[in-house]
Scaffold this active site. Structure first.
Site, PDB file in Angstrom:
ATOM      1  N   ARG A  82       0.715  -1.155  -0.658  1.00 37.51           N
ATOM      2  CA  ARG A  82       0.357   0.419  -0.268  1.00 37.51           C
ATOM      3  C   ARG A  82       0.904   1.330  -0.042  1.00 37.51           C
ATOM      4  NH1 ARG A  82      -4.741   0.642   4.265  1.00 37.51           N
ATOM      5  NH2 ARG A  82      -2.543   1.297   5.823  1.00 37.51           N
ATOM      6  N   LYS A 185      -2.680   6.742   0.984  1.00 36.00           N
ATOM      7  CA  LYS A 185      -2.339   7.897   3.116  1.00 36.00           C
ATOM      8  C   LYS A 185      -1.008   8.251   2.656  1.00 36.00           C
ATOM      9  CE  LYS A 185      -2.257   5.417   7.356  1.00 36.00           C
ATOM     10  NZ  LYS A 185      -3.338   5.907   7.735  1.00 36.00           N
ATOM     11  N   GLU A 221     -15.879   7.092   4.914  1.00 42.83           N
ATOM     12  CA  GLU A 221     -15.415   6.450   5.913  1.00 42.83           C
ATOM     13  C   GLU A 221     -15.606   7.380   7.351  1.00 42.83           C
ATOM     14  OE1 GLU A 221     -10.611   5.439   5.169  1.00 42.83           O
ATOM     15  OE2 GLU A 221     -10.847   7.670   3.816  1.00 42.83           O
TER      16      GLU A 221
HETATM   17  N1  PLP Z   1      -8.695   5.198   6.332  1.00 46.29           N
HETATM   18  C1  PLP Z   1      -7.982   6.013   7.115  1.00 46.29           C
HETATM   19  C2  PLP Z   1      -7.921   7.486   6.205  1.00 46.29           C
HETATM   20  C3  PLP Z   1      -6.912   6.210   7.361  1.00 46.29           C
HETATM   21  O1  PLP Z   1      -6.312   6.810   8.172  1.00 46.29           O
HETATM   22  C4  PLP Z   1      -6.871   4.505   8.363  1.00 46.29           C
HETATM   23  C5  PLP Z   1      -5.812   3.787   9.006  1.00 46.29           C
HETATM   24  O2  PLP Z   1      -4.699   2.954   8.328  1.00 46.29           O
HETATM   25  C6  PLP Z   1      -8.216   3.525   7.445  1.00 46.29           C
HETATM   26  C7  PLP Z   1      -8.830   3.688   6.319  1.00 46.29           C
HETATM   27  C8  PLP Z   1      -7.258   2.053   8.286  1.00 46.29           C
HETATM   28  O3  PLP Z   1      -6.675   1.497   7.200  1.00 46.29           O
HETATM   29  P1  PLP Z   1      -6.024   0.156   7.936  1.00 46.29           P
HETATM   30  O4  PLP Z   1      -6.748  -1.188   8.735  1.00 46.29           O
HETATM   31  O5  PLP Z   1      -5.113  -0.527   7.284  1.00 46.29           O
HETATM   32  O6  PLP Z   1      -4.859   0.684   8.822  1.00 46.29           O
HETATM   33  C1  COI Z   2      -4.071   3.855  11.682  1.00 46.48           C
HETATM   34  O1  COI Z   2      -4.944   3.304  11.912  1.00 46.48           O
HETATM   35  O2  COI Z   2      -3.058   2.774  11.363  1.00 46.48           O
HETATM   36  C2  COI Z   2      -4.097   4.815  11.151  1.00 46.48           C
HETATM   37  O3  COI Z   2      -2.738   5.449  10.328  1.00 46.48           O
HETATM   38  C3  COI Z   2      -4.858   6.194  11.908  1.00 46.48           C
HETATM   39  C4  COI Z   2      -4.690   7.244  12.637  1.00 46.48           C
HETATM   40  C5  COI Z   2      -3.965   8.432  11.585  1.00 46.48           C
HETATM   41  C6  COI Z   2      -4.049   7.469  13.253  1.00 46.48           C
END
Ligand code: PLP
Ligand code: COI
Length: 340
Positions: A82, A185, A221
Site C-alpha cells: 500500500r 495514505k 469513511e
Molecule cells: N482510512 C483512513 C483514512 C485511515 O487513516 C486508516 C488507517 O490506517 C484506515 C482507513 C484503516 O486502514 P488500515 O486498516 O489499513 O489501518
Molecule cells: C492507522 O490506523 O494506522 C492510522 O494511520 C490512523 C491514524 C492516522 C492514527
C-alpha cells in the site's frame, strides 16, 4: 522481556519514545544502506518537496506479543504494497517490498523491549514514512527521498476502548476530492480532516463519518478508519474511490465470510443507517470500534445503532477473532502474521 517503566495497561494512542528508528535514502537513482538511528530528529533542507508540496506518504501497522512471548507483525506485506501505491500516487519513488519488510523486522527487533506484554491490550505501532527531500521551489517531484520507520507502544485509539462511541455526519467539510488522494495514505488528507475532526470532538463525537465528496449521498469513511455496518446479518461496507483501502476492513471481511456472514462492498446511502443493527469504525489504530449513535448534524436525524450501549454480537465476534489472530491465541489460518 520488557524492562521499561511504561504502564502498559493504561497506554493511550500517543508518542512514546523508543530506542531506535531505521532509515534509508534514495539518492542518485538507488536506495542506499539501511541506517539505524538513536535520534528522533531528521536533518532536511528547508526547500524539501515534503515541506512545501506535501510529498509525504505513510503507513501504520502493529506488532503484538503473544502468550508464547513471540512477536507477531500483522499483514506486513499488505502495508508494504500500500505504501508503494501511495508513493506512486504522489509521484514518489516506491520503496521495494523487500526493503520495507527488512526495515520493519529490524526496527521491531531493535525495539523489542517496547512490544507490550501479552494481555495488556497494547501493541507496538509501526509508523513508516517517506518524504520528498529534494530542495526545489518549482512544483515537480523530488529526485531524492528518505524512508524512515519509527515505532511507539500504543493503547486503544478511542479512549473508551471496545465500547460504543458516537460519531457525526457534517456536509460542510470534505476530506478529499472525488478522484483525489483519498485512496492513498498521504499526510495532506489528514491535514484536510483536522477542521472537521476538531469540530466533531468539540461537540463530543469521537469521529466524523464522511460522505462521498461528489454527491454527499453515500457513506465514505470514518475519520482515520473505514466504516462497516451489520444489516440483516450482512456485513456492509462502502465501496468508494475516495477512501483508503483498509487492511483491517479486508481482514474483517475475510473473517466474516469465513464465519458464514455475507459481505457486500457497495455504495451505502445515508438513509440505510435507519435499518442498521451494528456499526463500527475499523482500522489498524481503531481495530473495530463500535458505534453507538450516528448524528446527522445537517438534518438533525439521529441514528441510534446500539440500543443497549454495548457492542453488537457480530462486531464482538469479529473483534475477538481479529485480536485473537494478532496475539497468536487463534490459529492464523489466513497467513497474516510474520513471526519475529
Ligand atoms: N482510512 C483512513 C483514512 C485511515 O487513516 C486508516 C488507517 O490506517 C484506515 C482507513 C484503516 O486502514 P488500515 O486498516 O489499513 O489501518
Ligand atoms: C492507522 O490506523 O494506522 C492510522 O494511520 C490512523 C491514524 C492516522 C492514527
Amino acid at each position: 522481556m520488557n524492562n521499561t517503566d511504561i504502564d502498559w495497561s493504561n497506554l493511550g494512542f500517543g508518542y512514546v519514545p523508543t530506542d531506535y528508528n531505521v532509515r534509508c535514502h534514495f539518492r542518485d537513482g538507488k536506495w542506499g544502506e539501511i541506517e539505524v538511528s538513536t535520534s528522533d530528529k531528521i536533518d532536511m533542507h528547508i526547500a524539501a518537496t515534503a515541506l512545501h508540496y506535501g510529498q509525504e506518504v505513510f503507513e501504520g501497522l502493529k506488532a503484538f506479543r503473544g502468550k508464547d512471548d513471540k512477536i507477531r507483525i500483522f499483514r506486513l506485506e499488505e502495508n508494504a504494497k500500500r505504501i508503494r501505491s501511495s508513493a506512486c500516487g504522489l509521484m514518489m519513488e516506491p520503496v521495494p517490498v523487500e526493503l520495507f519488510k527488512e526495515m520493519v523486522l529490524k526496527v521491531v527487533e531493535l525495539n523489542a523491549r517496547f512490544v507490550p506484554p501479552y494481555g495488556t491490550g497494547a501493541s507496538l505501532y509501526i509508523r513508516p514514512i517517506e518524504l520528498g527531500m529534494t530542495a526545489q521551489i518549482g512544483v515537480k517531484p523530488a529526485s531524492e527521498y528518505v524512508f524512515i520507520i519509527m515505532v511507539s507502544p500504543v493503547g486503544p485509539y478511542f479512549k473508551s476502548g471496545f465500547k460504543p462511541t458516537n460519531i457525526c455526519i457534517m456536509r460542510e467539510f470534505d476530506r478529499v476530492a472525488p478522484q483525489g488522494t483519498g485512496r492513498w495514505k498521504v499526510g495532506g488528507n489528514y491535514a484536510a480532516s483536522l477542521s472537521a475532526g476538531e469540530k466533531a470532538h468539540s461537540l463530543g463525537y469521537s469521529a466524523v463519518l464522511y460522505l462521498d465528496p461528489k454527491e454527499k449521498r453515500y457513506l465514505d469513511e470514518c475519520g482515520p478508519a473505514n466504516f462497516y455496518a451489520i444489516k440483516d446479518g450482512v456485513y456492509v461496507t462502502p465501496a468508494s474511490d475516495s477512501i483508503l483501502p483498509s487492511i483491517t476492513n479486508d481482514s474483517l471481511m475475510t473473517i466474516a465470510r469465513h464465519n458464514g456472514i455475507k459481505v457486500e462492498q457497495r455504495h451505502v446511502t445515508v438513509d440505510e443507517l435507519e435499518h442498521v443493527d451494528e456499526a463500527a469504525a475499523c482500522g489498524t489504530a481503531a481495530v473495530a470500534s463500535p458505534v453507538g449513535e450516528i448524528d446527522d448534524l445537517d438534518t438533525g436525524k439521529k441514528y441510534v445503532i446500539s440500543k443497549d450501549g454495548k457492542p453488537g454480537p457480530v462486531t464482538t465476534m469479529l473483534y475477538n477473532t481479529l485480536r485473537g489472530i494478532q496475539n497468536g491465541d487463534i490459529e492464523d489460518i489466513f497467513g497474516w502474521n510474520t513471526i519475529l
